[in-house]
Design an enzyme around this catalytic site. Structure first.
Site, short mmCIF file in Angstrom:
data_model
loop_
_atom_site.label_atom_id
_atom_site.label_comp_id
_atom_site.label_asym_id
_atom_site.label_seq_id
_atom_site.Cartn_x
_atom_site.Cartn_y
_atom_site.Cartn_z
N GLU A 12 -6.98 4.47 7.71
CA GLU A 12 -6.81 5.90 7.44
C GLU A 12 -8.07 6.48 6.81
OE1 GLU A 12 -3.04 5.64 5.38
OE2 GLU A 12 -2.13 4.99 7.25
N GLY B 153 2.19 2.13 10.76
CA GLY B 153 3.10 3.27 10.62
C GLY B 153 3.76 3.68 11.91
N ASN C 122 0.87 -1.17 0.00
CA ASN C 122 0.00 0.00 0.00
C ASN C 122 0.91 1.23 0.00
OD1 ASN C 122 -1.78 2.06 0.48
ND2 ASN C 122 -2.27 1.46 2.58
N TRP C 123 1.03 1.85 -1.18
CA TRP C 123 1.96 2.98 -1.30
C TRP C 123 1.40 4.25 -0.65
CZ3 TRP C 123 4.10 2.71 -7.07
CH2 TRP C 123 4.71 1.47 -7.27
N LYS C 124 0.15 4.21 -0.29
CA LYS C 124 -0.53 5.40 0.29
C LYS C 124 -0.31 6.61 -0.63
CE LYS C 124 0.15 3.40 4.81
NZ LYS C 124 -0.03 3.56 6.23
N GLY D 170 2.78 -1.23 4.34
CA GLY D 170 2.78 0.21 4.05
C GLY D 170 4.20 0.68 3.81
N GLY D 171 4.81 1.26 4.86
CA GLY D 171 6.13 1.88 4.72
C GLY D 171 7.17 1.01 4.01
N GLU E 118 -5.49 -5.29 10.42
CA GLU E 118 -4.50 -4.23 10.63
C GLU E 118 -4.80 -3.49 11.93
OE1 GLU E 118 -2.51 -2.92 6.82
OE2 GLU E 118 -4.38 -1.81 6.88
N HIS F 210 -9.59 0.97 4.65
CA HIS F 210 -8.31 1.15 5.36
C HIS F 210 -8.54 2.07 6.56
CE1 HIS F 210 -4.21 2.42 6.23
NE2 HIS F 210 -3.83 1.31 5.61
N SER G 84 3.28 -2.29 10.43
CA SER G 84 4.72 -2.32 10.67
C SER G 84 5.32 -3.70 10.39
CB SER G 84 5.06 -1.84 12.08
OG SER G 84 4.63 -0.50 12.25
C1 PEP Z 1 -0.89 0.03 6.02
O1 PEP Z 1 -1.02 1.22 5.87
O2 PEP Z 1 -1.73 -0.73 5.52
C2 PEP Z 1 0.26 -0.46 6.78
C3 PEP Z 1 0.27 -1.69 7.18
O3 PEP Z 1 1.28 0.44 7.02
P1 PEP Z 1 2.71 0.15 7.72
O4 PEP Z 1 3.24 -1.13 7.12
O5 PEP Z 1 3.55 1.33 7.37
O6 PEP Z 1 2.45 0.02 9.18
#
Ligand code: PEP
Length: 256
Positions: A98, A174, A10-12, A234-235, A168, A96, A213
């Site tokens: 967010e 994040g 997920n590049w956001k 994500g990251g 999640e 998601h 994470s």
């Molecule tokens: C996400 O946004 O779906 C996510 C899992 O982010 P991160 O890996 O950065 O925690």
């Protein structure tokens, strides 16, 4: 029942034409080394077309959001599901955290988007998870049940034949605080149990991803858990080396 691992990025709201090209080149260089893992990238909608054209073999394209509307029309700023499939999307993230927290998407709105996604030929990746307050209050399972049942109630258990669920925990997204494998497995087993109450076969074949994470150094332990079928990343999905190291952890387990 064997389920294939899925590792999804997920590049956001990140990227640029240049950065995306570098990231895709890095993924392309290693994609053949993870033949038993489904790979998915979800770039921002502005880049779906260019990323779709440069997609490495074996990697699927997904969007991060879509309109709940079944028909196109006067909905300024929205993206219709058929536009996403026209650009080559196979998957779309739904609900998601967010979007739930920052854009006030309710359980019902997520369920409506999930329904629209499937009606328009997309595979929804339904994201659910509890906040830190909810976990500390002991209501993790109640929250997961509410979020999942909103979709089951609207779309039916059969809809999970063509859907992915991502657990999640919001407190892990994040933040660098990963759920322990025990915490993640407990939540995944609970979710699979909720699906199994309705249909054991569907529960057995639904891919359940962990997100929050997930990094190269914890992917193996998380993916070793019985009910964890990959990750929503994500990251770490913004660095090809990290994303592909996570995919390699899944590949090693798939072959083990
Ligand atoms: C996400 O946004 O779906 C996510 C899992 O982010 P991160 O890996 O950065 O925690």
């Amino acid at each position: 029942m064997t389920r294939k691992y899925l590792v999804a990025g997920n590049w956001k709201m990140n990227g640029s034409l240049k950065a995306n090209a570098e990231l895709l080149a890095g993924i392309a260089a290693q994609a053949a080394s993870v033949p038993d893992v489904d790979l998915l990238v979800c770039p921002p909608s502005a880049y779906l077309e260019s990323v779709g054209k440069a997609l490495p073999a074996g990697v699927q394209l997904g969007a991060q959001n879509l309109s709940d509307q079944l028909k196109p029309g006067a909905f300024t700023g929205e993206l219709h599901g058929a536009m996403l499939t026209e650009l080559g999307c196979r998957y779309v993230l739904i609900g998601h955290s967010e979007r739930r927290a920052l854009y006030h998407e309710t359980d019902l709105k997520a369920a409506e988007k999930y329904r629209t996604a499937q009606a328009l030929g997309l595979i929804p990746v339904l994201c659910i998870g509890e906040t830190l307050d909810e976990r500390e209050a002991g209501s993790t399972e109640a929250v997961l049940r509410r979020q999942l049942e909103a979709v089951i109630d609207l779309c039916g258990i059969e809809s999970f034949k063509s859907a992915v669920v991502a657990y999640e925990p919001v407190w892990a997204i994040g933040t660098g605080k990963t759920a322990s494998p025990q915490q993640a497995q407990a939540a995944h087993a609970f979710l699979r149990g909720l699906l199994a109450e309705r249909n054991a076969n569907i529960a057995g074949s639904t891919q359940l991803l962990y997100g929050g994470s997930c990094k190269p150094d914890n992917a193996h332990e998380l993916f070793s858990c019985a009910d964890i079928d990959g990750g929503l990343i994500g990251g770490a999905s913004l660095k090809a080396a990290d994303f592909m190291a996570i995919a390699a952890a899944a590949q090693a387990l798939a072959k083990a």
